[in-house]
Enzyme design. Structure first.
Site, PDB file in Angstrom:
ATOM      1  N   LYS A   1       0.819  -1.220   0.000  1.00 16.04           N
ATOM      2  CA  LYS A   1       0.000   0.000   0.000  1.00 16.04           C
ATOM      3  C   LYS A   1       0.851   1.267   0.000  1.00 16.04           C
ATOM      4  CE  LYS A   1      -3.886  -2.324   0.652  1.00 16.04           C
ATOM      5  NZ  LYS A   1      -4.031  -3.287  -0.393  1.00 16.04           N
ATOM      6  N   CYS A   2       2.151   1.105  -0.124  1.00 16.16           N
ATOM      7  CA  CYS A   2       3.079   2.233  -0.089  1.00 16.16           C
ATOM      8  C   CYS A   2       3.035   3.003  -1.407  1.00 16.16           C
ATOM      9  CB  CYS A   2       4.496   1.702   0.150  1.00 16.16           C
ATOM     10  SG  CYS A   2       5.777   2.976   0.183  1.00 16.16           S
ATOM     11  N   GLY A   3       3.234   4.306  -1.332  1.00 11.51           N
ATOM     12  CA  GLY A   3       3.280   5.143  -2.521  1.00 11.51           C
ATOM     13  C   GLY A   3       4.426   4.786  -3.458  1.00 11.51           C
TER      14      GLY A   3
ATOM     15  N   ARG B   1       5.158   1.694  -4.241  1.00 12.77           N
ATOM     16  CA  ARG B   1       4.903   0.313  -4.672  1.00 12.77           C
ATOM     17  C   ARG B   1       5.130   0.094  -6.167  1.00 12.77           C
ATOM     18  NH1 ARG B   1       0.080   2.643  -3.294  1.00 12.77           N
ATOM     19  NH2 ARG B   1      -1.428   2.854  -4.976  1.00 12.77           N
TER      20      ARG B   1
END
Length: 158
Positions: free
Chosen positions: A34-36, A38
């Site tokens: 869910k990391c920016g 990703r």
């Protein structure tokens, strides 16, 4: 102690030692689906496919230490495979900082410096390990894999 003495866990709960990769270069990455950042899964997968036959393995370690991986290790692995097409080895969820940090990340951060401190600041911090288990480089979360491809080629003798 060296990196080959460290045991890690696959999402299915099976433990193994990193000595399994003795003689190969490793790119170790803490990840979050869910990391920016990703989108780096695509670059990491391309790098793995381009260099695995030349001796590089990419190892992903999901972490919720920054609040961006709400899944279990198996769910994170499934998301990586289904959403991002990841085929490189993924592992169970780990902590990367603090007293409960996984021994692998304690070892990596104890033996490298990040920006201002040795702690991991965010997801997608990357560590390049040579075929003899030596830490060659540490790359920040914002360093895209293609930006250090020459470092990987150098470790692989290209």
């Amino acid at each position: 102690m060296n990196i080959y003495d460290i045991s890690v866990t696959k999402p299915n709960g099976k433990d193994y030692q990193l000595s399994e990769y003795k003689g190969q270069a490793m790119l170790i990455v803490n990840t979050a689906t869910k990391c920016g950042l990703r989108d780096q899964f695509d670059s990491l997968e391309k790098m793995y496919k381009d260099y695995k036959d030349q001796g590089l393995v990419v190892l992903g370690f999901p972490s919720n230490q920054f609040g961006q991986e709400k899944a279990t290790g198996e769910e994170a692995q499934e998301a990586c495979r289904m959403t991002y097409g990841v085929t490189f080895p993924m592992h169970d969820l780990v902590k990367v900082n603090g007293k409960d940090a996984h021994p692998l990340f304690s070892y990596l951060t104890d033996n490298t410096k990040g920006f201002l401190s040795s702690g991991i600041k965010w997801n997608f911090t990357k560590f390049l390990i040579d075929q003899n288990g030596n830490i060659v480089s540490r790359f920040s979360p914002k360093d895209k894999p293609e930006s250090f491809e020459r470092d990987i080629q150098k470790v692989l003798g290209k």
